[in-house]
Design an enzyme around this catalytic site. Structure first.
Site, PDB file in Angstrom:
ATOM      1  N   ASN A 182      35.584  41.944  43.160  1.00 15.17           N
ATOM      2  CA  ASN A 182      35.158  43.047  42.310  1.00 15.17           C
ATOM      3  C   ASN A 182      34.107  42.528  41.341  1.00 15.17           C
ATOM      4  O   ASN A 182      34.275  41.456  40.745  1.00 15.17           O
ATOM      5  CB  ASN A 182      36.359  43.596  41.543  1.00 15.17           C
ATOM      6  N   ARG A 188      54.573  47.155  28.692  1.00 15.08           N
ATOM      7  CA  ARG A 188      54.012  48.479  28.973  1.00 15.08           C
ATOM      8  C   ARG A 188      53.438  48.501  30.390  1.00 15.08           C
ATOM      9  O   ARG A 188      53.560  47.529  31.127  1.00 15.08           O
ATOM     10  CB  ARG A 188      52.916  48.861  27.984  1.00 15.08           C
ATOM     11  N   LYS A 241      33.765  39.279  32.969  1.00 21.00           N
ATOM     12  CA  LYS A 241      32.381  38.916  32.625  1.00 21.00           C
ATOM     13  C   LYS A 241      31.674  38.675  33.947  1.00 21.00           C
ATOM     14  O   LYS A 241      32.276  38.155  34.886  1.00 21.00           O
ATOM     15  CB  LYS A 241      32.341  37.598  31.836  1.00 21.00           C
ATOM     16  N   ASN A 251      54.681  39.759  37.007  1.00 23.43           N
ATOM     17  CA  ASN A 251      53.761  40.891  36.840  1.00 23.43           C
ATOM     18  C   ASN A 251      52.686  40.627  35.787  1.00 23.43           C
ATOM     19  O   ASN A 251      51.612  41.220  35.834  1.00 23.43           O
ATOM     20  CB  ASN A 251      54.564  42.142  36.472  1.00 23.43           C
ATOM     21  N   THR A 266      46.654  53.788  34.932  1.00 31.06           N
ATOM     22  CA  THR A 266      47.277  53.164  33.766  1.00 31.06           C
ATOM     23  C   THR A 266      46.357  53.400  32.570  1.00 31.06           C
ATOM     24  O   THR A 266      45.266  53.969  32.710  1.00 31.06           O
ATOM     25  CB  THR A 266      47.433  51.644  33.952  1.00 31.06           C
ATOM     26  N   TYR A 287      39.326  36.908  37.531  1.00 33.44           N
ATOM     27  CA  TYR A 287      40.488  37.696  37.937  1.00 33.44           C
ATOM     28  C   TYR A 287      40.659  37.648  39.454  1.00 33.44           C
ATOM     29  O   TYR A 287      41.759  37.414  39.970  1.00 33.44           O
ATOM     30  CB  TYR A 287      40.303  39.131  37.452  1.00 33.44           C
ATOM     31  N   ALA A 312      27.544  34.989  35.708  1.00 33.36           N
ATOM     32  CA  ALA A 312      26.413  34.395  34.990  1.00 33.36           C
ATOM     33  C   ALA A 312      26.681  34.269  33.497  1.00 33.36           C
ATOM     34  O   ALA A 312      26.053  33.466  32.812  1.00 33.36           O
ATOM     35  CB  ALA A 312      25.153  35.231  35.219  1.00 33.36           C
TER      36      ALA A 312
END
Lengths: 439, 457
Positions: free
Chosen positions: B357, B228, B305, B298, B398, B363, B308
């Site tokens: 981020n 998807r 999280k 992909n 998305t 990530y 910390a």
């Protein structure tokens, strides 16, 4: 008995797809046979890149079938991503349905009549057909035949409240009025099958299925459906101690000294699901660079007279296997894997007991001695119906690819030696279908 | 209609009038690619900053071949119109700069272009690679272009984009697929970015005889995470461009995966890419299609999280899926003939891997790691005439972004030069361009597809 005349070629089992099996009135409660079969077919199409392809045929069937589903397989194919030019037919042989559809497709491939085909089966016990009872049906048909309003009213005047009660399909033999479980309980008692032995089969089935999932065995045999990614009957933590606490049912009629030994765990639950197998000629598979997991060697169908003949309802495979072995010049011990459909744990145990009994083998099977026993560590090594559940018509198309993949794995490990597996499925009506695969 | 109610509002009749009165920022509707669409929707202005420009000739030849009206004078009257009528593109060959003083020529060309550029227009600045210069003055001049372009990107309106190409010395004839990408609507959401062409030495390939409507014809691609979202759109885009697509996703996503695979007439492979056997299984499946030309990494997961509160299992699952699995598959591709000569690996990094981020240490680490992987793998692939590149999506509409809190989502959309989120197809178009055989000179690149998002820009 004559030995098998060689077929022009053997059909290859290329691969398969099924949806996870779901306990009745659960995850698939609102799915129809057509929905499930279409989804299983689309998963197969995707796995093998067959969108838009015309296959030789698709053969499927269901045991619990609405009358409107007379062309169930055709409707599913038209709703699938296969070419609409793929012909179909429906077949119905109770729990033997999709081993029989496999046999039919394999035979046509062997004879060169088709190059590829899908054998499958589907069943729902949740979206089951409910019919008006026979009395009401007669009244309504009479009203339909009436030529005047007065005639219609006269016919409908015959309606009585009791006629409103619908006919709900039951897991019951029409000629004996006995539930399948009651038949199985009699057979278990006749062969002295213990509760513990049945529970051992049950625990092994769950454990083996859980292990198969853990090692990704089903990654290329299954596609999730309606949120299920695994058979939801699976109890990976099933133990003998736990099963021993369940209350047994089906006190065997006619065996006053025998206890009830069958439970909800060592009997298969009502289940919904669909399964498909892709078969082809070796040439068809090679042209597409598709794998060949195993070949379909031979099959035998037997039937027993459970109504008057003093034989158990589910004992037909006991007769089919020796006939198939003789035709193929094999013994019961010549297999690397044994895939026995676990309708009830007691059913396969009664079959094994019968094969070890010299008197039975001589008098009923016409053999010189017992068929014997085999290494039970080779039995249902990836789990079977007690763990997966048993959507009646889909079970054969679950077992065939499971065995084919086991054989392919073993063949890859061991090099060139032929590896061989035996499939046995008992069916309502006193029938049984058995088959041999090789890789 | 999108779920971007603000964009829908300011583009409605009454909304446009209210927005204009009270000064709400407009949200341009971006021109996006459809098969058969002309390269440009109007005329192009082509400028040259110095007498030593190397690429204007190549650009002119391409534009003329596809029937675009080209003018050298940025004040030229177009097609009977005036000297201020709109143009579809402004391209300046800024190669050959000898000092920062030469930048005035670039300014002189681009100033009228900025006034004339039409909706979803394309402004492309083409310069030399700064690192190839040893003179401080030359290198400074070359590097200046990047600041110019990134600033101009923030000024351009109505969906117009401003991008910079660095062309290595000797690579001026290896630009066609790149020029076509940046000029066409395939690059609708690529803005304020820089891309280097020909900077990994030893490349080889050709754009002779390419069918530009189906540039991937005859090629076989794998797309991971194809069930998807962006992955499914990548599969469809590669198919549209002519590729046969093997769609890969985890077994639990198999039903959606089957739909994608059947939609693109490809095949579905249910596979956990982190499994030890995954590279072998992937190559084995690709054997059914006669080998592999394109691999799109992909598949990715987030286990957000605050650092910390992070734990080892969550951390490892992100690194395994987003990075280790790609490394293992790339190793297998390099070692196997199933991955054909001239192959293309395209991987997905992220804005979070560049700018970071909050809540996304795992990530962000994995997506920055992807960039390191691209840097190191690019030279290794040269001997196979293969390439590896990464796309770094910004805010893309998305199911995941639709589930964000409104404030975060609106900030993600509006704090960009395009004042909107991108679409999955914007990422897919960039991947499909990297995947072209004709993109042989584009190697080791990371291109942001983020509408020039202000995060980390």
């Amino acid at each position: 008995m004559p030995s098998a005349s060689p077929l022009p070629r053997r059909a290859a089992i290329v691969g398969a797809n099924r949806i996870p099996f779901a306990r009745s009135n659960g995850a698939y409660a609102r799915a129809s046979n057509q929905d499930m079969l279409t989804s299983a077919l689309d998963g197969l199409v995707a796995r093998f890149g067959l969108a838009g392809e015309r296959l030789g045929e698709v053969v499927s069937g269901a045991v619990l079938k609405h009358s409107r589903d007379f062309n169930l397989t055709r409707e599913a194919v038209l709703g699938s991503r296969l070419s609409a030019a793929t012909p179909t037919y429906d077949l119905q042989q109770a729990c033997g349905t999709s081993l029989q559809t496999t046999l039919q497709v394999a035979n046509k491939i062997a004879l060169g009549q088709i190059e590829s085909g899908v054998a499958s089966g589907v069943d729902t016990t949740s979206d089951a057909p409910i019919e008006v009872n026979d009395d009401l049906r007669r009244v309504l048909l009479a009203a339909n035949r009436a030529k005047s309003t007065a005639g219609v009213l006269k016919a409908l005047g015959g309606l009585r409240p009791g006629q409103i009660v619908p006919e709900i399909p039951a897991n019951r033999e029409p000629r004996t009025g006995m539930a399948m479980g009651e038949h199985a309980a009699q057979t278990a008692a006749a062969w002295g099958i213990s509760r513990t032995a049945q529970d051992e089969i049950t625990v092994a089935s769950h454990r083996h299925l859980a292990e198969a999932y853990d090692r990704g065995f089903f990654d290329d045999l299954m596609t999730p459906y309606l949120g299920l990614t695994k058979d939801n009957n699976l109890r990976a933590d099933s133990t003998l101690e736990g099963l021993a606490k369940l209350k047994p049912v089906f006190r065997p009629k006619g065996y006053p000294d025998s206890e009830a030994t069958m439970t909800a765990a060592n009997s298969t639950p009502l289940t919904d699901g669909a399964a498909t197998v892709l078969l082809a000629s070796d040439e068809w598979a090679a042209e597409r660079n598709l794998p060949v997991l195993a070949h379909f060697v031979d099959a035998e169908t037997a039937a027993v007279d459970y109504v008057h003949g003093d034989e158990g309802l589910l004992m037909a495979p006991t007769y089919a296997v020796p006939r198939l072995l003789e035709r193929q010049g094999l013994t019961l011990q010549d297999f690397d894997f044994y895939e026995f459909h676990e309708a009830f744990a007691s059913t396969i145990l009664a079959t094994f007991a019968a094969w070890e009994d010299p008197k039975f083998c001589k008098e009923r099977l016409g053999l010189d001695g017992p068929l014997g026993t085999f290494d039970k560590s080779k039995l249902n090594v990836a789990g079977s119906s007690l763990a997966t559940g048993h959507p009646f018509a889909a079970t054969g198309a679950r077992i065939v690819p499971t065995l084919a993949k086991l054989l392919a794995e073993k063949s890859a490990q061991e090099g060139s030696d032929t590896v061989r597996g035996l499939i046995s499925i008992c069916a309502a009506g006193g029938q049984g279908v058995v088959a041999i695969l090789e890789a | 209609m999108s779920n971007d109610w603000y964009s829908d509002f300011v583009n409605s009749g009454v909304g446009r009038s209210i927005a204009g009165t009270v000064g709400l920022p407009p949200v341009p509707r971006l021109r996006r690619y459809e098969p058969g669409q002309p390269l440009l929707s109007g005329a192009a202005l082509l400028g040259t900053a110095t007498a030593d420009g190397r690429v204007a000739k190549v650009v002119r030849s391409l534009l003329t071949d596809v029937g675009v009206e080209v003018h050298d004078d940025p004040h030229a009257a177009i097609g009977g119109g005036s000297s201020t009528s709109k143009v579809a593109a402004g391209i300046v060959d800024a190669t050959g700069l000898s000092s920062p003083s030469d930048l005035a020529e670039v300014q002189a060309f681009l100033t009228p272009v900025m006034r004339r550029i039409g909706p979803s227009g394309r402004i492309l600045v083409i310069g030399d690679v700064p690192g190839e210069a040893t003179s401080p003055a030359v290198r400074a001049a070359r590097r200046s272009l990047e600041g110019l372009v990134r600033s101009a990107g923030k000024e351009a309106r109505y969906g117009a984009t401003v991008n910079l190409l660095h062309v290595a010395d000797g690579a001026e004839n290896d630009l066609e697929s790149t020029l076509r990408f940046f000029l066409s609507s395939r690059s609708a959401f690529v803005d304020g970015q820089r891309l280097d062409v020909g900077t990994v030495p030893g490349f080889s390939g050709s754009s002779q005889g390419v069918d530009w409507d189906r540039p991937l014809a005859g090629r076989t691609a794998v797309v991971t995470g194809a069930a998807r979202g962006i992955g499914a759109t990548v599969a469809k885009t590669l198919r549209r461009d002519g590729a046969t697509v093997i769609c890969v996703d985890v077994p639990a996503a198999g039903d959606a995966l089957a739909r994608t695979a059947n939609d693109v007439g490809g095949s579905a492979l249910q596979l956990d890419i982190t499994a030890d056997h995954a590279p072998a299984t992937l190559l084995d499946h690709a054997g059914r299609h006669g080998g592999l030309d394109i691999v799109v990494h992909n598949a990715g997961i987030t286990r957000d999280k605050l650092l910390a509160n992070q734990d080892r299992d969550r951390w490892n699952s992100v690194i395994d899926v987003n990075l280790n699995a790609q490394l293992a598959i790339n190793d297998a591709l390099l070692a196997s003939d199933v991955f054909h000569r001239g192959g293309r690996i395209v991987t997905v990094s992220s804005m979070a891997g560049i700018a970071g981020n909050r809540g996304q240490t795992a990530y962000g680490a994995s997506k920055a790691g992807v960039i390191g992987m691209v840097d190191a793998t690019a030279p290794l692939l040269v001997e196979k005439d293969a390439t590896i590149n990464a796309v770094a999506p910004g805010f893309i509409e998305t199911a995941m972004t639709a589930a964000m809190p409104v404030g975060t989502r609106e900030a993600g959309r509006r704090l960009s030069s395009m004042t909107q989120g991108g679409l999955p197809v914007d990422v897919a178009e960039t991947i499909a361009w990297f995947a072209q055989g004709a993109s042989y000179a584009v190697n080791g690149q990371v291109l942001r597809v983020d509408g020039q998002n202000f995060l980390g820009a």
